[in-house]
Design a protein around this motif. Structure first.
Motif, PDB file in Angstrom:
ATOM      1  N   ALA A 274       0.887  -1.218   0.132  1.00 16.68           N
ATOM      2  CA  ALA A 274       0.028   0.209  -0.089  1.00 16.68           C
ATOM      3  C   ALA A 274       0.695   1.280   0.005  1.00 16.68           C
ATOM      4  N   PRO A 275       0.649   2.165  -1.031  1.00 16.94           N
ATOM      5  CA  PRO A 275       1.501   3.337  -0.963  1.00 16.94           C
ATOM      6  C   PRO A 275       1.276   4.236   0.337  1.00 16.94           C
ATOM      7  N   SER A 276       0.032   4.077   0.994  1.00 13.30           N
ATOM      8  CA  SER A 276      -0.246   4.828   2.291  1.00 13.30           C
ATOM      9  C   SER A 276      -1.335   4.329   2.793  1.00 13.30           C
ATOM     10  N   ILE A 277      -2.017   4.883   4.154  1.00 11.36           N
ATOM     11  CA  ILE A 277      -3.178   4.232   4.693  1.00 11.36           C
ATOM     12  C   ILE A 277      -4.202   4.509   3.834  1.00 11.36           C
ATOM     13  N   LEU A 278      -4.897   3.610   3.308  1.00 12.18           N
ATOM     14  CA  LEU A 278      -6.261   3.828   2.340  1.00 12.18           C
ATOM     15  C   LEU A 278      -7.319   4.282   3.184  1.00 12.18           C
ATOM     16  N   ARG A 279      -8.236   5.345   3.245  1.00 13.68           N
ATOM     17  CA  ARG A 279      -9.267   5.625   3.879  1.00 13.68           C
ATOM     18  C   ARG A 279     -10.546   5.703   3.073  1.00 13.68           C
ATOM     19  N   PHE A 280     -10.508   6.001   1.953  1.00 11.30           N
ATOM     20  CA  PHE A 280     -11.935   6.233   1.461  1.00 11.30           C
ATOM     21  C   PHE A 280     -11.501   5.923  -0.339  1.00 11.30           C
ATOM     22  N   ILE A 281     -12.833   5.449  -0.886  1.00 15.34           N
ATOM     23  CA  ILE A 281     -12.695   5.282  -2.412  1.00 15.34           C
ATOM     24  C   ILE A 281     -13.830   5.702  -2.908  1.00 15.34           C
ATOM     25  N   GLN A 282     -14.029   6.403  -3.957  1.00 17.77           N
ATOM     26  CA  GLN A 282     -15.100   6.942  -4.556  1.00 17.77           C
ATOM     27  C   GLN A 282     -14.738   7.498  -5.992  1.00 17.77           C
ATOM     28  N   ALA A 283     -15.560   7.266  -6.990  1.00 20.53           N
ATOM     29  CA  ALA A 283     -15.468   7.861  -8.278  1.00 20.53           C
ATOM     30  C   ALA A 283     -14.072   7.352  -8.826  1.00 20.53           C
ATOM     31  N   GLY A 284     -13.721   6.203  -8.872  1.00 19.62           N
ATOM     32  CA  GLY A 284     -12.482   5.802  -9.486  1.00 19.62           C
ATOM     33  C   GLY A 284     -11.011   6.549  -8.767  1.00 19.62           C
ATOM     34  N   ARG A 285     -11.347   6.890  -7.430  1.00  9.69           N
ATOM     35  CA  ARG A 285      -9.998   7.301  -6.848  1.00  9.69           C
ATOM     36  C   ARG A 285     -10.064   6.882  -5.412  1.00  9.69           C
ATOM     37  N   VAL A 286      -8.913   6.549  -5.038  1.00  6.37           N
ATOM     38  CA  VAL A 286      -8.349   6.163  -3.812  1.00  6.37           C
ATOM     39  C   VAL A 286      -7.882   7.007  -2.854  1.00  6.37           C
ATOM     40  N   TYR A 287      -8.468   7.570  -1.731  1.00  6.88           N
ATOM     41  CA  TYR A 287      -7.822   8.685  -0.931  1.00  6.88           C
ATOM     42  C   TYR A 287      -7.202   7.897   0.261  1.00  6.88           C
ATOM     43  N   GLY A 288      -5.888   8.292   0.572  1.00  2.99           N
ATOM     44  CA  GLY A 288      -5.129   7.761   1.506  1.00  2.99           C
ATOM     45  C   GLY A 288      -4.413   9.032   2.317  1.00  2.99           C
ATOM     46  N   TYR A 289      -3.838   8.773   3.330  1.00  4.18           N
ATOM     47  CA  TYR A 289      -2.974   9.652   4.055  1.00  4.18           C
ATOM     48  C   TYR A 289      -1.571   9.065   4.782  1.00  4.18           C
ATOM     49  N   GLU A 290      -0.918   9.825   5.034  1.00  2.00           N
ATOM     50  CA  GLU A 290       0.563   9.692   5.556  1.00  2.00           C
ATOM     51  C   GLU A 290       0.805  10.604   6.791  1.00  2.00           C
TER      52      GLU A 290
ATOM     53  N   PRO B 203       1.954  15.470   7.960  1.00  3.63           N
ATOM     54  CA  PRO B 203       0.599  14.906   7.454  1.00  3.63           C
ATOM     55  C   PRO B 203       0.289  15.286   6.028  1.00  3.63           C
ATOM     56  N   ARG B 204      -0.128  14.474   5.271  1.00  5.62           N
ATOM     57  CA  ARG B 204      -0.772  14.995   4.096  1.00  5.62           C
ATOM     58  C   ARG B 204      -1.640  13.918   3.454  1.00  5.62           C
ATOM     59  N   ILE B 205      -2.681  14.359   2.618  1.00  5.84           N
ATOM     60  CA  ILE B 205      -3.605  13.513   1.860  1.00  5.84           C
ATOM     61  C   ILE B 205      -3.108  13.135   0.474  1.00  5.84           C
ATOM     62  N   LEU B 206      -3.074  11.948   0.281  1.00  2.00           N
ATOM     63  CA  LEU B 206      -2.657  11.242  -1.257  1.00  2.00           C
ATOM     64  C   LEU B 206      -3.868  10.768  -1.961  1.00  2.00           C
ATOM     65  N   ILE B 207      -3.875  11.183  -3.161  1.00  7.61           N
ATOM     66  CA  ILE B 207      -4.802  10.665  -4.132  1.00  7.61           C
ATOM     67  C   ILE B 207      -4.453   9.937  -5.145  1.00  7.61           C
ATOM     68  N   TYR B 208      -5.085   8.544  -5.389  1.00  7.18           N
ATOM     69  CA  TYR B 208      -4.439   7.625  -6.579  1.00  7.18           C
ATOM     70  C   TYR B 208      -5.727   7.256  -7.321  1.00  7.18           C
ATOM     71  N   SER B 209      -5.327   6.868  -8.458  1.00 12.40           N
ATOM     72  CA  SER B 209      -6.035   6.168  -9.414  1.00 12.40           C
ATOM     73  C   SER B 209      -6.358   4.807  -8.636  1.00 12.40           C
ATOM     74  N   ARG B 210      -7.637   4.244  -8.843  1.00 13.70           N
ATOM     75  CA  ARG B 210      -8.364   3.057  -8.435  1.00 13.70           C
ATOM     76  C   ARG B 210      -7.429   1.744  -8.945  1.00 13.70           C
ATOM     77  N   ASP B 211      -6.667   2.090  -9.875  1.00 15.88           N
ATOM     78  CA  ASP B 211      -5.938   0.893 -10.528  1.00 15.88           C
ATOM     79  C   ASP B 211      -4.856   0.534  -9.563  1.00 15.88           C
ATOM     80  N   ILE B 212      -4.597   1.235  -8.326  1.00 19.25           N
ATOM     81  CA  ILE B 212      -3.505   0.638  -7.355  1.00 19.25           C
ATOM     82  C   ILE B 212      -4.081  -0.534  -6.726  1.00 19.25           C
TER      83      ILE B 212
END
Length: 98
Positions: A65-81, A86-95
């Motif tokens: 996992a690239p970061s702690i995954l917290r929320f998935i919506q509309a083809g995006r995965v939202y994580g944080y570290e 502290p920062r929020i990271l946004i990934y494609s659902r392809d991860i």
């Protein structure tokens, strides 16, 4: 989990224990759980995502996992570290398609 970790019992075969760091619902049938081996304060220890089927709890796949995954919506995965800051990271659902 709201910023807290859930400590799991050690695996009897490997002797290692994981902390559950994040849960994100993928769809109506699956969730992604972020696991962290060792102390959450140790940035050198990697994160792992496991996709579980909700109907029976079986693991479908595991991947880094690239970061702690917290929320998935509309083809995006939202994580944080939190490290190095502290920062929020946004990934494609392809991860999640290991």
């Amino acid at each position: 989990m709201d910023g807290q970790a859930l400590q799991l019992m050690p695996d009897p075969e490997s002797g290692t224990a994981h902390s559950g760091s994040g849960i994100a619902r993928i769809d109506a049938n699956h969730i992604a759980i972020t696991l962290h081996e060792g102390s959450l304060a140790d940035p050198k220890v990697g994160l792992e995502a496991r996709v579980l089927r909700l109907s029976d709890g079986r693991e479908v796949r595991a991947m880094p996992a690239p970061s702690i995954l917290r929320f998935i919506q509309a083809g995006r995965v939202y994580g944080y570290e939190n490290l190095p800051y502290p920062r929020i990271l946004i990934y494609s659902r392809d991860i999640l398609k290991n």
